[in-house]
Design an enzyme around this catalytic site. Structure first.
Site, PDB file in Angstrom:
ATOM      1  N   GLN A  50     -51.002  -0.684   0.135  1.00  0.00           N
ATOM      2  CA  GLN A  50     -50.319   0.613   0.086  1.00  0.00           C
ATOM      3  C   GLN A  50     -50.220   1.241   1.481  1.00  0.00           C
ATOM      4  OE1 GLN A  50     -51.200   2.087  -3.694  1.00  0.00           O
ATOM      5  NE2 GLN A  50     -50.712   4.193  -3.236  1.00  0.00           N
ATOM      6  N   SER A  73     -56.346  -4.719  -0.352  1.00  0.00           N
ATOM      7  CA  SER A  73     -56.330  -3.932  -1.590  1.00  0.00           C
ATOM      8  C   SER A  73     -55.351  -4.534  -2.598  1.00  0.00           C
ATOM      9  CB  SER A  73     -56.031  -2.465  -1.269  1.00  0.00           C
ATOM     10  OG  SER A  73     -56.237  -1.637  -2.388  1.00  0.00           O
ATOM     11  N   LEU A  74     -54.250  -3.833  -2.951  1.00  0.00           N
ATOM     12  CA  LEU A  74     -53.310  -4.398  -3.919  1.00  0.00           C
ATOM     13  C   LEU A  74     -52.741  -5.729  -3.430  1.00  0.00           C
ATOM     14  CD1 LEU A  74     -49.910  -4.309  -3.532  1.00  0.00           C
ATOM     15  CD2 LEU A  74     -50.444  -1.906  -3.190  1.00  0.00           C
ATOM     16  N   ARG A 122     -52.883  -1.114 -12.961  1.00  0.00           N
ATOM     17  CA  ARG A 122     -53.810  -0.705 -11.897  1.00  0.00           C
ATOM     18  C   ARG A 122     -53.364   0.613 -11.273  1.00  0.00           C
ATOM     19  NH1 ARG A 122     -54.470  -1.762  -6.184  1.00  0.00           N
ATOM     20  NH2 ARG A 122     -56.633  -2.257  -5.594  1.00  0.00           N
ATOM     21  N   HIS A 182     -60.981   2.965  -4.029  1.00  0.00           N
ATOM     22  CA  HIS A 182     -62.113   2.159  -3.552  1.00  0.00           C
ATOM     23  C   HIS A 182     -63.391   2.985  -3.406  1.00  0.00           C
ATOM     24  CE1 HIS A 182     -59.461  -1.237  -3.080  1.00  0.00           C
ATOM     25  NE2 HIS A 182     -58.632  -0.489  -2.393  1.00  0.00           N
ATOM     26  N   GLN A 221     -63.241  -4.787  -6.810  1.00  0.00           N
ATOM     27  CA  GLN A 221     -62.490  -4.241  -5.678  1.00  0.00           C
ATOM     28  C   GLN A 221     -62.003  -2.814  -5.935  1.00  0.00           C
ATOM     29  OE1 GLN A 221     -58.476  -4.107  -5.271  1.00  0.00           O
ATOM     30  NE2 GLN A 221     -58.334  -5.910  -3.957  1.00  0.00           N
TER      31      GLN A 221
END
Length: 314
Positions: A10, A95-96, A120, A205, A254
């Site tokens: 992101q 991340s993603l 998500r 996170h 995660q």
């Protein structure tokens, strides 16, 4: 040559992304159509036309960035005959982006990856009421030195934690807005050059994301998974995994865990990676790699010209 392929997270999104790919490669257009069908939404239109506010909604950003990355992967495979599994020693994603990496490594289908990222995005947005949490970037402090700042910001009712260990001197904090605002206020006292709040709507996170982690655990039970064809360097481990159950476990952890990206770069360095290739929108990861890995060639691949040049070199 030893290649690592990495996938952005992101913040790399921009209105217009994917347009050039779709106009030049029917393979890319097929990817965007498949993602649209999986989500029951014309996400491609949002990617290309915006508005920016709609694209930056977490629920849209996450599958959109994955779609662009996977369009490039499929174009390399189908239009240039280059399979990532034959060229990559490792894949990783920020991340993603770890979902993009898993899709590229054959763990999940494109359709399932889009659905997982939609779940998500929604779950992360809904885990904490707007205004309760936030994030801040701390510049000029090492990951170790951030601990003292965090301790000074936390109390019985409010906390923040290191969410992203991006590179030496760049750590992102996440947690209750009160703790984040205190970090911004006092970071200079701990030697930070700057500490600035990030324009995000949730404390990603961090332990506050536990409801989202539980939602993902349920979501993974509904999809088919395969062992990875390429070792995936997991965010929460900064080490490789190929077993499908362990990959899923890492992706669930995660959601609340730290993205150990600085250590991921160190892993690449220690394991002889010569070339790091960022596949997707933006140049965030290749930029961080250039600062972290002095002896590694780091490039970003997004445009038609980028893809053609990469295919020539591979």
């Amino acid at each position: 040559m030893k290649y690592a392929f990495v996938f952005p997270g992101q913040g790399s999104q921009f209105v217009g992304m994917g347009k050039e790919l779709a106009e030049n490669f029917s393979t890319a257009k097929d990817v965007f159509n498949e993602v649209n069908e999986a989500l029951g939404q014309d996400l491609y239109k949002v990617m290309v036309e915006g508005p920016d506010l709609e694209l930056t909604l977490t629920t849209n950003t996450q599958p959109a960035l994955m779609a662009v990355s996977m369009a490039i992967v499929r174009v390399l495979e189908k239009d240039f005959g280059i399979k990532l599994k034959d060229k990559a020693s490792f894949v990783a994603g920020h991340s993603l982006g770890e979902y993009s990496a898993a899709c590229a490594a054959g763990v999940f289908s494109l359709s399932d990856t889009a659905k997982l990222l939609r779940i998500r995005g929604n779950a992360m947005q809904q885990a904490v009421p707007v205004g309760v949490g936030g994030m801040a970037a701390v510049l000029g402090l090492s990951f170790k030195d951030v601990d003292a700042l965090v301790d000074a910001c936390n109390d019985v009712n409010h906390f923040c934690v290191p969410a992203n260990d991006n590179s030496e001197g760049q750590v992102v904090l996440s947690g209750h807005i009160q703790a984040i605002e205190k970090a911004v206020e006092i970071a200079s006292e701990f030697g930070a050059k700057r500490c600035l709040k990030l324009p995000v709507s949730a404390p990603f996170h961090s332990p506050l994301m536990q409801p989202a982690a539980e939602a993902m655990a349920r979501a993974f039970m509904e999809v088919e998974a395969n062992d990875a064809l390429i070792p995936i360097v997991a965010n929460v481990l900064a080490d490789t995994e190929t077993n499908k159950q362990d990959i899923i476990k890492n992706l669930i952890e995660q959601v609340t865990g730290t993205v150990r990206w600085r250590e991921t770069m160190s892993f690449f360095d220690a394991n002889g990676v010569t070339d790091l290739v960022e596949l997707g929108a933006g140049k965030v990861l290749s930029g961080m790699a250039k600062r972290s890995l002095k002896d590694v060639n780091s490039i970003s691949v997004y445009s038609v010209q980028d893809i053609e040049e990469l295919a020539k070199n591979l």
